[in-house]
Design an enzyme around this catalytic site. Structure first.
Site, PDB file in Angstrom:
ATOM      1  CB  SER A 145      -0.727   0.250   1.257  1.00  0.00           C
ATOM      2  OG  SER A 145      -0.256   0.131   1.931  1.00  0.00           O
ATOM      3  CG  HIS A 173      -3.967  -0.913  -2.632  1.00  0.00           C
ATOM      4  ND1 HIS A 173      -4.473   0.232  -2.149  1.00  0.00           N
ATOM      5  CD2 HIS A 173      -3.125  -1.415  -0.818  1.00  0.00           C
ATOM      6  CE1 HIS A 173      -4.825   0.671  -1.043  1.00  0.00           C
ATOM      7  NE2 HIS A 173      -3.667  -0.807  -0.038  1.00  0.00           N
ATOM      8  CE  LYS A 205      -8.497   0.360   1.035  1.00  0.00           C
ATOM      9  NZ  LYS A 205      -7.244  -0.536   2.096  1.00  0.00           N
TER      10      LYS A 205
END
Ligand SMILES: *Cc1c(COP(=O)(O)O)cnc(C)c1O
Length: 355
Positions: A145, A173, A205
Site C-alpha cells: 500500500s 489495492h 477502494k
C-alpha cells in the site's frame, strides 16, 4: 474536493476506478435502503444475512472463479477473521515486513507466532518456512500500500505448495485494478490460485462502496463461517451497501475503459515524473505512485507547497513508512483526466526545484 472552503484536486484516494461518487451506486443504495431498511439488525448467522449479502457473495465467487466468498464489514475485520480462523497458538505465520497494519494485528490477535521476512525476499521466506512449527501460513499484500509494488506471487505459490502452507494474499489495492478483467494479482501474473490460497478484497477502494470479503475454496471458507470472530460477533453490513456493491461489481467487470484510463495516467505520470529533481520514482505499475523524498520535514514542505497550488497529495512519514522513507504518496483514479495530471506535474516541477 472542497476542504474548509478551499478547492483541492486530490491525488490520495483509493477510489481507483472513480466509483465512490458514481450516481448509479448512490441510486441503488437509496432504493435498496427503502426496500431493506438501513441497518442489518443482527449478525449474519442470526438474521442479518439478507438477499443482497448472499447474492454478492455468490457473484464475487463466480467473478473470481472460486468456490465461495464471505463478506465482512471492513477489510481490517476480514484480515482478522481469515488469519484467526486458520491458525492459532503453536502455528507460524510468515509475513512480509511491509504488510498492511491489519495483517500484523491479525497475527498478533490469533496467538500464532509471527515471523516477518524481509520485503519480497524469497530466501528469507524460505528459511523461515523451513524452521516454522505447526500449521504454516504465508501472509502478504498483493500490492503493497505504501510502495505500490507487487508481491512475487508465482514464487510464493511454489513455496506455499512445497511447505504445505496457506497462502493468504491481501488484494485491497489489486482487485478491480490489476489484470485485464480487474481480477487482481493472480490474473495479472497469469496464475490460477489453488485450494490453499485465500484472497482478501476490500470494497471501499476500487469498488467505491464499503466492506470486504474473503474468497477461496469451499473448505476454508466454511471454517471462516464457523470460526471467524469478526464475522460471528458483529452486525452484518447494511444490506443496501451490499446491493450497491453488487452493482459496483458489474461496473468493475464491464467498464474496462476505467482500467485503461488508469494505465494511461500511470504511464504518462511515470514518463514525466522520472525527470523531476530531488524526488525518486519507485518501481510501481499500480495506481500507487509514491515519490520518495527521504527526509520527513522536506516531504511535509512539499505537500504544503502542493496544497498552496490547490493539490492534495499527502506526505507519508514514519511510523507508516521506515525512517528515511518519507514520501509523497500519489494515487490515481480513473476519474482523473489528462488535464488533472498536467496540473499535478507542473506543480511538482515548480515545488521540487524550490529550496
Ligand atoms: C485499506 C486496507 C485494508 C483495510 O480495509 P478496510 O476495508 O479499509 O478496513 C486492509 N489491507 C490493506 C492492504 C489495505 O490497504
Amino acid at each position: 474536493m472542497c476542504i474548509d472552503g478551499q478547492e483541492r484536486l486530490t491525488f490520495c484516494s483509493n477510489d481507483y476506478l472513480g466509483l465512490a461518487a458514481d450516481p448509479r451506486l448512490a441510486e441503488t443504495l437509496c432504493s435498496a435502503a427503502e426496500r431493506y431498511g438501513v441497518g442489518a439488525g443482527a449478525a449474519h448467522l442470526i438474521n442479518g444475512h439478507f438477499h443482497p449479502h448472499q447474492r454478492l457473495e455468490e457473484e464475487l465467487a463466480e467473478w473470481l472463479e472460486v468456490d465461495a466468498a464471505r463478506l465482512f464489514s471492513t477489510g481490517y475485520m476480514a484480515n482478522l477473521g481469515v488469519v484467526g480462523s486458520l491458525v492459532g497458538r503453536g502455528d507460524t505465520v510468515i509475513a512480509d515486513r511491509l504488510n498492511h497494519a491489519s495483517l500484523v494485528d491479525a497475527v498478533q490477535l490469533s496467538g500464532a507466532h509471527l515471523s516477518r521476512y524481509r520485503h519480497n525476499d524469497l530466501e528469507d521466506l524460505e528459511s523461515r518456512l523451513s524452521r516454522a512449527r505447526g500449521e504454516r501460513m504465508i501472509l502478504t499484500d498483493g500490492v503493497f500500500s505504501m510502495d505500490g509494488n507487487v508481491a512475487p506471487l508465482a514464487e510464493l505459490v511454489v513455496l506455499a505448495e512445497r511447505f504445505d502452507a496457506w497462502l493468504v494474499v491481501d488484494e485491497a489495492h489489486a482487485f478491480g485494478v490489476l489484470g485485464e478483467q480487474g481480477r487482481g494479482s493472480f490474473e495479472a501474473a497469469g496464475l490460477v490460485p489453488g485450494e490453499r490460497v485465500l484472497r482478501v478484497g476490500t470494497l471501499g477502494k476500487a469498488f467505491g462502496t464499503a466492506g470486504a470479503f474473503v474468497a477461496g475454496a469451499a473448505e476454508p471458507l466454511e471454517v471462516l463461517l464457523q470460526r471467524a470472530r469478526t464475522y460471528l460477533f458483529t452486525t452484518a453490513q447494511p444490506p443496501a451497501v451490499a446491493e450497491a456493491s453488487r452493482q459496483a461489481l458489474s461496473i468493475v467487470r464491464d467498464e474496462g475503459w476505467r482500467r485503461k484510463q488508469l494505465r494511461a495516467l500511470i504511464a504518462a505520470f511515470r514518463k514525466a515524473a522520472g525527470q523531476l529533481t530531488g524526488v525518486e520514482l519507485l518501481p510501481s505499475i499500480t495506481p500507487i505512485q509514491p515519490l520518495l523524498v527521504g527526509d520527513a520535514s522536506r516531504a511535509v514542505v512539499l505537500a504544503e507547497r502542493l496544497a498552496d497550488r490547490g493539490l492534495l497529495v499527502p506526505a507519508i512519514r514514519p511510523p507508516t513508512v521506515p525512517p528515511g522513507g518519507s514520501r509523497l504518496r500519489v494515487t490515481f483514479s480513473a476519474a482523473h483526466e489528462m488535464v488533472d495530471l498536467d496540473r499535478l506535474l507542473s506543480a511538482l516541477r515548480e515545488c521540487t526545484i524550490l529550496k
